[in-house]
Design an enzyme around this catalytic site. Structure first.
Site, short mmCIF file in Angstrom:
data_model
loop_
_atom_site.label_atom_id
_atom_site.label_comp_id
_atom_site.label_asym_id
_atom_site.label_seq_id
_atom_site.Cartn_x
_atom_site.Cartn_y
_atom_site.Cartn_z
N GLY A 1 12.08 -21.24 32.73
CA GLY A 1 12.03 -20.48 31.48
C GLY A 1 12.99 -19.33 31.63
N HIS A 2 14.12 -19.40 30.96
CA HIS A 2 15.18 -18.39 31.10
C HIS A 2 15.26 -17.57 29.82
CE1 HIS A 2 17.22 -21.19 34.29
NE2 HIS A 2 16.07 -20.70 34.68
N ASP B 1 12.40 -16.50 38.21
CA ASP B 1 12.16 -15.46 37.20
C ASP B 1 12.82 -14.13 37.54
OD1 ASP B 1 10.60 -17.35 35.89
OD2 ASP B 1 8.75 -16.67 36.86
N LYS C 1 17.74 -14.70 35.80
CA LYS C 1 18.96 -15.52 35.82
C LYS C 1 19.51 -15.74 34.41
CE LYS C 1 16.63 -18.75 37.88
NZ LYS C 1 15.35 -18.01 38.13
N GLN D 1 14.71 -21.86 39.06
CA GLN D 1 13.81 -21.52 40.18
C GLN D 1 14.51 -20.51 41.11
OE1 GLN D 1 14.02 -25.27 39.37
NE2 GLN D 1 12.63 -24.47 37.86
P1 GDP Z 1 14.75 -16.30 34.83
O1 GDP Z 1 13.82 -17.45 34.92
O2 GDP Z 1 15.35 -15.95 36.17
O3 GDP Z 1 15.81 -16.45 33.78
O4 GDP Z 1 13.87 -15.05 34.40
P2 GDP Z 1 12.72 -15.02 33.26
O5 GDP Z 1 13.38 -14.98 31.93
O6 GDP Z 1 11.70 -16.06 33.51
O7 GDP Z 1 12.00 -13.66 33.61
C1 GDP Z 1 12.67 -12.44 33.58
C2 GDP Z 1 11.93 -11.53 32.59
O8 GDP Z 1 12.39 -10.20 32.75
C3 GDP Z 1 12.24 -11.86 31.13
O9 GDP Z 1 11.13 -11.55 30.35
C4 GDP Z 1 13.41 -10.95 30.81
O10 GDP Z 1 13.53 -10.66 29.42
C5 GDP Z 1 13.04 -9.73 31.58
N1 GDP Z 1 14.15 -8.92 32.09
C6 GDP Z 1 15.35 -9.33 32.59
N2 GDP Z 1 16.07 -8.27 33.05
C7 GDP Z 1 15.29 -7.18 32.83
C8 GDP Z 1 15.45 -5.78 33.12
O11 GDP Z 1 16.43 -5.34 33.68
N3 GDP Z 1 14.42 -4.96 32.78
C9 GDP Z 1 13.29 -5.41 32.16
N4 GDP Z 1 12.34 -4.54 31.88
N5 GDP Z 1 13.10 -6.72 31.89
C10 GDP Z 1 14.08 -7.58 32.22
P1 IMO Z 2 12.82 -20.20 36.57
O1 IMO Z 2 14.06 -21.04 36.46
C1 IMO Z 2 9.12 -19.32 38.71
C2 IMO Z 2 7.01 -22.72 40.52
C3 IMO Z 2 5.68 -23.11 39.95
C4 IMO Z 2 5.00 -23.64 41.20
C5 IMO Z 2 6.14 -24.33 41.93
C6 IMO Z 2 6.21 -25.84 41.69
O2 IMO Z 2 12.31 -19.73 35.26
O3 IMO Z 2 13.01 -19.11 37.57
P2 IMO Z 2 6.94 -27.33 39.62
O4 IMO Z 2 6.39 -27.41 38.23
O5 IMO Z 2 8.39 -26.96 39.67
O6 IMO Z 2 6.66 -28.55 40.45
O7 IMO Z 2 6.09 -26.14 40.33
O8 IMO Z 2 7.34 -23.74 41.45
N1 IMO Z 2 8.14 -22.65 39.54
C7 IMO Z 2 8.68 -21.53 39.09
N2 IMO Z 2 8.34 -20.24 39.31
N3 IMO Z 2 10.20 -19.61 37.95
C8 IMO Z 2 10.57 -20.89 37.74
O9 IMO Z 2 11.69 -21.24 37.10
C9 IMO Z 2 9.77 -21.92 38.29
N4 IMO Z 2 9.83 -23.26 38.27
C10 IMO Z 2 8.84 -23.71 39.05
O10 IMO Z 2 5.01 -22.01 39.41
O11 IMO Z 2 4.57 -22.58 42.00
MG MG Z 3 11.86 -17.95 34.40
#
Ligand code: GDP
Ligand code: IMO
Ligand code: MG
Length: 437
Positions: A43-44, A16, A19, A227
């Protein structure tokens, strides 16, 4: 023609990190995005002109017209989840035909994988990982146990029927014996998954061949990690990890593009730290400051909605991520979330048993012995949201970033100042090094 550019996008923390947003920024000039690990546990989030997309299995390239998206062999695919995601993209007017391809060697997640995971997570005496309950772990177990079903087998109807009949019988027995689970119906499963297979067939390719040919034709590829480093099956905080190779090495095994064809590794880190699920987190804040970071950063899981644990930036872990992945460029996201702070503590060193160490513990229980040594960096206490150039960042913010560079030995190439595609600072040296102009 020379071979195309390649860059791996890898999470440098516990996932999270942002990416999805970074991949979207890079597709401005990269022609292909290839996802290499994980499944719909990811979840991207990508926000374009205020419109939000949460991608789970489909790579970020799908949102850039002209870009090709590839789901590599290292990914585990839940066919129903994939089709649901494709349907929702279509409904949002996104083109998914002719530009989205799925590896014929990727593993399939079936309902008994979720059944096994549910049983295991809730069983007394087992370590509760706090998984996303998507069947990810059991599906990778079957892959390594050489009893998995791959995409090519899903399309082979007689094989699919036999596989489901045999696997269901076995899994039902095990799940009943271990967890007292209710049995799953093989006939119903076959009907559902053979119907899904028909809809998936047009996306299926030998994607290793597709990617290597594209490279030979001079096309550029972003490898989209899921991840993060500390969730990697080998290098993360085992057993509180996911079941795949999330680190940059996975980009090669998870797509069939050789390591010699990978040019650059870009590590993504938040300006602070978060983690979802159980497991070690040395800089975790459990007080009002942690809650403030959660609120300001909207730190709730994109997939499960679970509140994310929050803490300060952990430089020893970032150095470790740099070493394991070979990170030469860092992207620092969510800088704006720290805008309210007059001072920002950063963990600079670990002490274990009173001694400074660069070694990251191999056992989860080893983290309990870590004492974090903090340094208070001056905050900028002014808005950085929407800032688009390095010069426009407050001096203290530039110093914060320079300190990260100094402590990790990597250069900061992108600074993210908000979730939208446009809320991004591209560092000129990065733009020329990556050929983004
Ligand atoms: P990923 O799994 O690495 O793609 O990241 P996620 O999408 O799960 O989580 C990142 C969260 O931060 C999302 O809700 C994005 O919309 C938000 N986000 C990304 N870059 C920024 C930033 O520079 N500032 C803020 N406030 N939110 C951001
Ligand atoms: P992105 O790509 C954050 C965590 C779960 C749990 C552990 C194992 O959005 O960054 P799983 O269901 O993979 O067997 O769970 O890994 N986890 C993540 N945490 N971002 C993710 O993906 C994750 N994918 C799995 O919360 O701790
Ligand atoms: Mg994510």
């Amino acid at each position: 023609m020379s071979r195309g550019r390649t860059a791996v996008i890898v999470g440098a923390q516990w996932g999270d990190e942002g990416k999805g947003k970074v991949v979207d920024v890079l597709t401005r000039t990269f022609s292909i995005v290839a996802r290499y690990a994980g499944g719909h546990n990811a979840g991207h989030t990508v926000i374009i002109d205020g419109k939000k997309f949460i991608l789970q299995l489909v790579p970020g390239g799908i949102l850039r017209p002209g870009c090709i998206s590839v789901v590599g062999n290292g990914v585990v695919i839940d066919p129903l989840a994939f089709l649901k995601e494709v349907a929702s993209l279509r409904a949002a007017g996104v083109k998914v035909d002719g530009n989205l391809f799925v590896s014929n060697r990727a593993q399939i997640i079936l309902p008994y994988h979720r059944m096994m995971e549910l049983g295991s997570e809730n069983a007394p005496g087992r370590v509760k990982i706090g998984t996303t309950s998507r069947g990810i772990g059991p599906s990778y177990e079957d892959k390594m146990g050489r009893r998995g079903l791959r995409v090519a087998d899903l399309l082979d109807t007689p094989l699919l029927r036999t596989h489901i009949e045999n696997a269901c019988r076995e899994k039902n027995m095990i799940a009943h014996a271990l967890f007292n689970s209710d049995p799953l119906d093989a006939d119903q499963m076959f009907r559902e998954y053979s119907a899904a297979a028909e809809q998936i067939a047009s996306f299926v390719r030998d994607t290793a061949l597709l990617l290597n040919r594209a490279l030979a034709d001079g096309k550029s590829i972003v490898f989209e990690g899921a991840q993060g480093t500390m969730l990697d099956i080998d290098h993360g905080t085992y057993p509180f990890v996911t079941s795949s190779s999330a680190t940059s090495g996975g980009a090669s095994t998870g797509t069939g593009v050789p390591p010699t064809s990978i040019n650059t590794v870009i590590g993504i880190t938040k300006a602070y730290c978060t983690r979802v699920g159980s497991g070690p987190f040395p800089t975790e804040l459990t007080d009002a400051q942690g809650e403030e970071l959660r609120k300001r950063g909207h730190e709730y899981g994109a997939v499960t909605g679970r509140p994310r644990r929050t803490g300060w930036l952990d430089l020893p872990l970032l150095r470790y991520a740099g070493m394991i992945n070979g990170i030469s460029w860092l992207v620092v996201t969510k800088l704006d979330v720290l805008d309210h702070l007059a001072e920002i503590p950063v963990c600079v060193r670990y002490k274990i048993d009173g001694k400074e160490t660069e070694e990251v513990p191999a056992q989860a229980c080893g983290y309990e012995r870590i004492e974090c040594v903090y340094r208070n960096m001056p905050g900028w206490a002014s808005p950085t949201r929407n800032v688009r150039t390095v010069e426009a960042l407050p001096k203290a913010a530039r110093e914060y970033l320079a300190f990260i560079e100094q402590e990790t030995g990597a250069r900061v190439g992108i600074i993210s100042t908000g979730p939208d595609r446009e809320q991004t600072v591209l560092v000129p040296e990065f733009v020329s090094a990556l050929g983004l102009n």
